[in-house]
Enzyme design. Structure first.
Site, PDB file in Angstrom:
ATOM      1  N   GLU A  34      19.881 -16.513 -14.370  1.00 13.57           N
ATOM      2  CA  GLU A  34      18.956 -15.488 -14.868  1.00 13.57           C
ATOM      3  C   GLU A  34      19.613 -14.129 -15.045  1.00 13.57           C
ATOM      4  OE1 GLU A  34      15.722 -15.911 -11.828  1.00 13.57           O
ATOM      5  OE2 GLU A  34      14.450 -15.756 -13.590  1.00 13.57           O
ATOM      6  N   CYS A  41       0.823  -1.208   0.000  1.00 13.99           N
ATOM      7  CA  CYS A  41       0.000   0.000   0.000  1.00 13.99           C
ATOM      8  C   CYS A  41       0.863   1.266   0.000  1.00 13.99           C
ATOM      9  CB  CYS A  41      -0.860   0.031   1.250  1.00 13.99           C
ATOM     10  SG  CYS A  41      -1.783  -1.458   1.510  1.00 13.99           S
ATOM     11  N   LYS A  78       8.733 -10.696 -16.505  1.00 17.16           N
ATOM     12  CA  LYS A  78       8.354 -10.892 -15.096  1.00 17.16           C
ATOM     13  C   LYS A  78       7.189 -11.869 -14.979  1.00 17.16           C
ATOM     14  CE  LYS A  78       8.402 -10.338 -10.689  1.00 17.16           C
ATOM     15  NZ  LYS A  78       9.402 -11.152  -9.986  1.00 17.16           N
ATOM     16  N   LYS A 117      18.888 -18.240  -9.899  1.00 18.35           N
ATOM     17  CA  LYS A 117      19.136 -16.805  -9.700  1.00 18.35           C
ATOM     18  C   LYS A 117      20.366 -16.376 -10.486  1.00 18.35           C
ATOM     19  CE  LYS A 117      16.204 -15.629  -8.576  1.00 18.35           C
ATOM     20  NZ  LYS A 117      15.083 -16.511  -8.403  1.00 18.35           N
TER      21      LYS A 117
END
Ligand code: M6R
Length: 602
Positions: free
Chosen positions: A485, A2, A597, A482
């Site tokens: 990538e 938020c 993504k 990881k």
């Protein structure tokens, strides 16, 4: 996650709040709202979806003159992303906005309902405004009532409250969620991040946990956690917005690695008691099941694989793990007594969604562990456990993986309790360990600096083997993923015991072996696999709490008594390792080549 914006001053308020919220869009949200008080006039607006929807609703309005305004973008955690659940939440004459989670909201809500208060939303936040108005009935001043309200809250909050009872003031409080107050002359701006403040003000205060206070035109009063008034300590705001969006980090991935402690705390919030777990899912889901099938892609698949060890060990239930793209076409045998769990950060991965459809059509019980409320996967699954990681921007998943693991661990424990496969003492210890994970993943900048220095040795070489046993095998797969990538170097994960069945043929001085060597699980077994590699002249890097004499390089972690604590600490090391090698190679860390993504095509 938020976003919060607040303003006190003469300027037109709608645009200040909308522009501020726009700056926070990158954090992700599913609804937005704002409240304005000028003199005796109170107005509020809410809309689901993009900020344009809120702006359209307010198209005809302008709010000039002395007054206060607060605005919020909501990322759903308690209750669906609907207009009613959007902030601000209203009482009879006050509005509140809030980031974080009020852990004891159920208890407060029961108390308020017993005294006749009616709730409109399903959120935890709404208790704040009603509690305030209840206390204000007998308080000397509205701020006294606010102070009492804040003293009742447990959990994480950055919150602003405006009220007709004090129409030119904004009450604020902060605990374990960021809140910043900036000033420009007499005018005051509040926000959950720097970026909305840049250009509006030059200096700001970054509030400490436990602080609260009241702001009005030209006046700011702040109290610390011990209720002592403190002198506002303004510092210069950064000038660069790009830098501010990443909270001062160079890359979103880096920021997200550092955020893990906070998002794990949010993921746990309200879900643990000393001897039980409340996951807010219908537990009839677990009736009559004799198998769990976990289905996902990429990093989420690695979380599934690690969870299969936990489910079998703790809940004594068969756990099968499938890659979603394989499951779709293999004409799978579907056991009617299985619980089908899909795991996805985005909730939009095409293969995972299709696999879920197949399970639904076969009338299996379904559960989604997902980060994005209202995503396609969330809408389709029968039950949902939200990971609460907030928006993840870096293509290489980090904090989403961490919170998936927390959810899956909690789920394994809940199932173990229901199936009576765990004794009370062990469960209490597991819960204690879970509560401590936010501190386990909290690391010092010096660790990153150390890994940065080491990274220079790894940019050459013809490949990496990440090896581990048990839950550290999926973690090895994740460490290798990881690295490949974002560095584009060849890296594979293997079960340590598999090396001698083929991969060891590749071992030579140009092959880096990253050995995950925890102290609590199969230490000697893994160690002897590493020795076999060392004997073939492979370059050995160990990540372990225990020194290992054959290591060419060594990254020491803390000593822990629980394997999951070791798991989370090694996870952070692997993430930093990939990050620093990628930076050394000059790659685009956040947007690596050829990757997206969210993979919404098969
Ligand atoms: O959104 P999802 O979790 O369903 O995504 C699955 C994979 O595409 C994702 O984990 C991918 O492997 C990431 N790039 C890993 O860092």
């Amino acid at each position: 996650m938020c976003g919060i914006v607040g303003y006190i001053g003469k300027k037109e308020k709608k645009n200040i709040i909308l522009n501020g919220l726009k700056e926070l869009e990158y954090r992700g949200y599913d609804s937005a709202g704002m409240a304005i008080i000028i003199g005796n006039e109170m107005s509020y607006y809410k809309a689901v979806g993009k900020l344009e929807n809120l702006a359209n609703k307010m198209k005809e309005c302008q709010y000039h003159g002395d007054g206060v305004a607060i605005g919020h973008t909501r990322w759903a955690t308690h209750g669906k992303p609907t207009e009613i659940n959007a902030h601000p939440h209203l009482g009879e004459y006050s509005f509140v906005i809030h980031n974080g989670i009020i852990e004891n909201y159920k208890e407060l809500k029961d108390e308020l309902e017993a005294s006749g208060v009616k709730f409109l939303s399903q959120t935890d936040t709404e208790v704040i405004v009603h509690l305030f108005e209840e206390y204000n009935k007998n308080a000397k001043t509205p701020f006294e009532a606010y102070k009492k309200t804040i003293s009742r809250l447990k959990g994480a909050y950055a919150t602003l409250l405006v009220t007709k009872a004090a129409p030119d003031e904004i009450f604020f409080a902060k605990n374990a969620a960021p809140l910043i107050i900036a000033r420009d002359g007499d005018e005051i701006y509040l926000s959950s991040s720097d970026s909305p403040l840049i250009g509006l003000a030059k200096e700001a205060i970054y509030l400490e946990d436990g602080s609260y206070g009241v702001a009005k035109l030209g006046n700011l009063t702040i109290f610390d956690e011990n209720n002592q008034e403190i002198k506002p300590n303004f510092t210069e705001l950064p000038k660069d917005k790009g830098y501010a969006l990443k909270d001062g980090y160079r890359f979103f991935m880096e920021k997200e690695i550092y955020e893990q402690s906070q998002v794990i705390a949010e993921c746990l919030m309200g879900r643990l008691s000393d001897d039980d777990l409340n996951l807010d899912i219908d537990i009839s889901l677990f009736n009559d099941i004799d198998e769990v099938v976990l289905c996902a892609c990429g990093t989420s698949y690695h979380a599934a694989l690690a969870a299969s060890y936990l489910l079998e060990r703790l809940a004594k239930i068969r756990a099968n793990v499938v890659v979603a793209s394989e499951f779709r076409y293999k004409e799978p045998f579907l056991n009617p007594n299985s619980l089908f769990i899909v795991i996805s950060q985005s909730g939009e991965t095409a293969d995972t969604l299709e696999a879920l459809k197949i399970a639904k059509n076969a009338n299996l019980k379904t559960l989604a562990i997902c980060n994005v409320d209202n995503s396609s996967i969330v809408r389709m699954a029968k039950e949902v456990l939200l990971t609460r990681a907030g928006i993840e921007k870096g293509v290489a998943s980090t904090k989403a993986f961490a919170t998936q693991m927390i959810c899956l661990w909690m789920l394994s424990l809940k199932l173990a309790k229901i199936r009576h496969t765990i004794d009370d003492k062990t469960l209490e210890n597991e819960i204690k360990t879970l509560r401590n994970i936010p501190s386990v993943v909290n690391f010092d900048k010096s660790l990153q600096e150390k890994i940065y220095r080491k990274a220079k040795h790894y940019v050459h070489g013809h490949g990496f083997f990440f090896i581990g046993r048990d839950i550290f095998y999926p973690l090895a797969l994740e460490g290798a993923l990881k690295l490949k990538e974002i560095s584009y170097l060849h890296a594979e994960g293997y079960p340590a015991g598999e090396m001698k069945h083929g991969p060891i043929a590749l071992a030579d001085e140009g092959l880096y072996t990253i050995a995950l060597l925890p102290q609590t699980i199969l230490y000697d077994k893994t160690k002897s696999n590493v020795e076999e590699l060392a004997a073939r002249d492979a370059f050995i890097t160990t990540i372990s709490p225990l020194e290992f004499e054959l290591s060419d390089d060594f990254i020491k972690i803390n000593s822990h008594s629980h394997p999951m604590s070791e798991f989370f600490e090694i996870m952070v090391v692997l993430q930093l390792f990939a990050l620093e090698i990628s930076i050394r190679l000059g790659n685009d860390v956040d947007m690596p080549r050829n990757l997206a993504k969210s993979v919404t095509v098969e």
